[in-house]
Write a protein that holds these residues in place. Structure first.
Motif, PDB file in Angstrom:
ATOM      1  N   HIS A   1       0.852  -1.009  -0.036  1.00  0.00           N
ATOM      2  CA  HIS A   1       0.015  -0.063   0.084  1.00  0.00           C
ATOM      3  C   HIS A   1       0.951   1.287  -0.010  1.00  0.00           C
ATOM      4  O   HIS A   1       1.927   1.193   0.537  1.00  0.00           O
ATOM      5  CB  HIS A   1      -0.943   0.132   1.202  1.00  0.00           C
ATOM      6  CG  HIS A   1      -1.800  -1.113   1.278  1.00  0.00           C
ATOM      7  ND1 HIS A   1      -2.785  -1.379   0.841  1.00  0.00           N
ATOM      8  CD2 HIS A   1      -1.423  -2.274   2.250  1.00  0.00           C
ATOM      9  CE1 HIS A   1      -3.373  -2.549   1.085  1.00  0.00           C
ATOM     10  NE2 HIS A   1      -2.825  -3.054   2.169  1.00  0.00           N
TER      11      HIS A   1
ATOM     12  N   VAL B   1      -0.397   4.665   1.069  1.00  0.00           N
ATOM     13  CA  VAL B   1      -1.351   5.548   1.690  1.00  0.00           C
ATOM     14  C   VAL B   1      -1.239   7.009   1.931  1.00  0.00           C
ATOM     15  O   VAL B   1       0.092   7.193   2.041  1.00  0.00           O
ATOM     16  CB  VAL B   1      -1.828   5.184   3.191  1.00  0.00           C
ATOM     17  CG1 VAL B   1      -2.740   5.852   3.835  1.00  0.00           C
ATOM     18  CG2 VAL B   1      -2.298   3.737   3.185  1.00  0.00           C
TER      19      VAL B   1
ATOM     20  N   ASP C   1      -6.914   5.479   1.113  1.00  0.00           N
ATOM     21  CA  ASP C   1      -6.440   4.161   1.818  1.00  0.00           C
ATOM     22  C   ASP C   1      -5.734   3.214   1.131  1.00  0.00           C
ATOM     23  O   ASP C   1      -5.099   2.297   1.508  1.00  0.00           O
ATOM     24  CB  ASP C   1      -7.607   3.356   2.408  1.00  0.00           C
ATOM     25  CG  ASP C   1      -8.560   4.317   3.323  1.00  0.00           C
ATOM     26  OD1 ASP C   1      -7.855   4.716   4.505  1.00  0.00           O
ATOM     27  OD2 ASP C   1      -9.967   4.230   3.310  1.00  0.00           O
TER      28      ASP C   1
ATOM     29  N   GLY D   1      -5.883   5.868   5.507  1.00  0.00           N
ATOM     30  CA  GLY D   1      -6.080   7.517   4.795  1.00  0.00           C
ATOM     31  C   GLY D   1      -6.690   8.574   5.783  1.00  0.00           C
ATOM     32  O   GLY D   1      -6.123   9.679   6.247  1.00  0.00           O
TER      33      GLY D   1
END
Length: 101
Positions: free
Chosen positions: A51, A53, A68, A77
């Motif tokens: 990820h 973010v 997110d 997020g």
């Protein structure tokens, strides 16, 4: 002149929690275009991350954005944006890269 609080320069920090690696980036920005360019730069650098973010806050137009990036909705997020808001920071973008471990 209106006073405000932001970060002075770009910064990076990293830590490992439960075998997941987190890399945080912060940068002062003045426009959405600058923020998005920085977000895309980090996403390109860490294309293989689980990820990326992000959150950013701008004085101009009272802009607030977050993502997110595949984390469960509202778990990455929004908390990142909340940190910026609670600290009273503006004209700043933050990206948190996660490598799941």
């Amino acid at each position: 002149m209106n006073e405000y609080k932001t970060v002075e320069t770009s910064a990076q920090a990293e830590f490992v929690e439960k075998r997941s690696r987190f890399i945080g980036y912060a940068k002062p920005v003045a426009t959405s275009e600058e923020a998005v360019a920085f977000i895309n730069e980090i996403k390109s650098k860490h294309w293989d991350a689980t990820h990326n973010v992000y959150a950013y806050v701008l004085r101009d137009g009272q802009t607030r954005r977050y993502s997110d990036d595949g984390e469960p909705q509202g778990t990455a997020g929004i908390p990142t944006l909340d940190v910026l808001l609670k600290e009273g920071l503006t004209d700043v973008v933050v990206v948190v890269t996660r490598y799941f471990g």
